[in-house]
Scaffold this active site. Structure first.
Site, short mmCIF file in Angstrom:
data_model
loop_
_atom_site.label_atom_id
_atom_site.label_comp_id
_atom_site.label_asym_id
_atom_site.label_seq_id
_atom_site.Cartn_x
_atom_site.Cartn_y
_atom_site.Cartn_z
CD GLU A 77 3.45 0.17 -4.03
OE1 GLU A 77 3.86 -0.44 -3.01
OE2 GLU A 77 2.31 0.64 -4.14
CE LYS B 250 -3.45 3.17 -0.25
NZ LYS B 250 -2.21 3.16 -1.03
N1 PSU Z 1 -1.60 0.88 -3.86
C1 PSU Z 1 -2.29 -0.28 -3.67
N2 PSU Z 1 -2.07 -0.95 -2.49
C2 PSU Z 1 -1.17 -0.49 -1.53
C3 PSU Z 1 -0.46 0.73 -1.74
C4 PSU Z 1 -0.71 1.36 -2.94
O1 PSU Z 1 -3.09 -0.68 -4.52
O2 PSU Z 1 -1.01 -1.14 -0.49
C5 PSU Z 1 0.55 1.25 -0.70
C6 PSU Z 1 1.56 2.17 -1.37
O3 PSU Z 1 2.85 1.63 -1.14
C7 PSU Z 1 1.41 3.51 -0.68
C8 PSU Z 1 0.94 3.10 0.69
O4 PSU Z 1 2.61 4.23 -0.66
O5 PSU Z 1 0.01 2.05 0.39
C9 PSU Z 1 0.35 4.28 1.44
O6 PSU Z 1 0.47 4.05 2.81
P1 PSU Z 1 0.33 5.26 3.88
O7 PSU Z 1 -1.10 5.72 3.72
O8 PSU Z 1 0.58 4.63 5.23
O9 PSU Z 1 1.34 6.30 3.51
#
Ligand code: PSU
Ligand code: MN
Length: 336
Positions: A25, A189
């Protein structure tokens, strides 16, 4: 209507021949990582699992975000798999960006954090975008001539803390439940409510499969109360068997392979929690909403740990790319 989705020739050929392909991604590249050079080789690259090509891919003169993207792609290649970097350039959803396209995206401004809902909007505006886990899963299912079944990221999105006050549930979860792709990650996360995220994955019938662990990893963090995964496999070849059976039964349902961060770089819970609380206060003070929240939290946590969480984040991204490559190679059945 013009076609919005383009699969690169290299990825098309690999899929056609049944070779191993791993999607990567780019929301982490455009919105999750800094755009200044690190000034040193990341600590994680001392690991003997990475060959000279992987180490060389992290160029010290490049901004961290593009250097990391090249390193993840090199880690996939070092296993014999083909990387398919997914992102949006000039309104096109590209599956298999070249190095030059990746550098262009890493520098692009303005650049949208593209979730599944945003693809049509960015396509119509002919804009640039880093694709989240959700949008990358969508791309995997629409690759030509067949879906990409393996995808590496750092940590997926999930249910945010205080969801009972202000519901914020990442689109990653629903997209995962409805896309036949295995995501290799360090869990979700740690800025999230991980108990609630695991419950949501359970409700959505997404298997959480630990690789050599019974516990759901906490992204960059260690020492927290253990959360259990739904199943455990011992090594990448075993994971490939699990994925083959899962996709035979449920070709349009996703699964998670969970790999903890390298122990030497994982951050102790107390340090991480203090940093996350600072991050949450910072996000609230900035009035961050919706897709802005995760990038603000990641940056605040990196600041509060004086860059240590950044090293751990890099370690997780490269490690997951490597393991995804190993699983994809073990699962592949080349026709030639
Ligand atoms: N993993 C990481 N860093 C990131 C992300 C994932 O180590 O920045 C990104 C991914 O693209 C994931 C997004 O889909 O953060 C999640 O964002 P949100 O909580 O707004 O859905
Ligand atoms: Mn959100």
């Amino acid at each position: 209507m013009r076609s919005v989705i383009r699969t690169s020739n290299e990825v098309q050929t690999a899929l056609h021949e049944g070779r191993a392909v791993v999607a990567l991604e780019t929301a982490a590249v455009t919105h999750g990582l800094p755009r200044y050079p690190l000034g040193q080789t990341p600590l994680c690259l001392d690991d003997p699992r990475y060959d000279a090509n992987v180490r060389a891919a992290f160029s010290l003169s490049m901004p961290i975000n593009s250097a990391l993207a090249h390193t993840s792609a090199a880690a996939v290649r070092s296993t014999g798999a083909i990387p398919a970097v997914v992102g949006m350039l000039r309104g096109e959803l590209v599956i298999g960006m070249t190095s030059a396209e990746l550098d262009e995206l890493a520098e692009a401004k303005p650049v949208t954090k593209v979730s599944t809902r945003d693809i049509a909007d960015v396509a119509l505006r002919r804009g640039h975008g880093g694709t989240t886990v959700a949008a990358t899963l969508f791309a995997c299912m629409h690759a030509t001539p067949s879906p990409i079944r393996f995808f590496a990221t750092g940590g997926i999105g999930g249910v945010h803390r205080e969801w009972n006050v202000q519901p914020d549930i990442s689109a990653d979860l629903l997209q995962l439940a409805t896309s036949g792709v295995a995501v290799i990650c360090a869990g979700a996360k740690s800025i999230l409510d991980l108990d609630a995220t695991l419950e949501a994955l359970d409700s959505l019938s997404v298997p959480t499969v630990g690789i050599a662990t019974e516990f759901f990893p906490r992204f960059l963090c260690k020492g927290a109360a253990p959360l259990r995964v739904s199943a455990t496999v011992q090594h990448p070849a075993h994971a490939a068997q699990f994925a083959a059976l899962h996709f035979a039964l449920r070709p349009n349902a996703g699964l998670l392979f969970c790999v903890p961060p390298p122990a030497a770089l994982a951050l102790p819970l107390q340090e991480m929690e203090a940093a996350i609380r600072e991050g949450l206060a910072c996000a609230a003070a900035m009035g961050a909403r919706g897709p802005e929240v995760t990038p603000v939290l990641l940056q605040a946590v990196s600041d509060a740990t004086r860059g240590r969480s950044l090293e751990t984040n890099l370690a997780v991204l490269v490690q997951n790319a490597l393991i995804a490559g190993q699983i994809a190679v073990a699962a592949a059945t080349p026709t030639s």
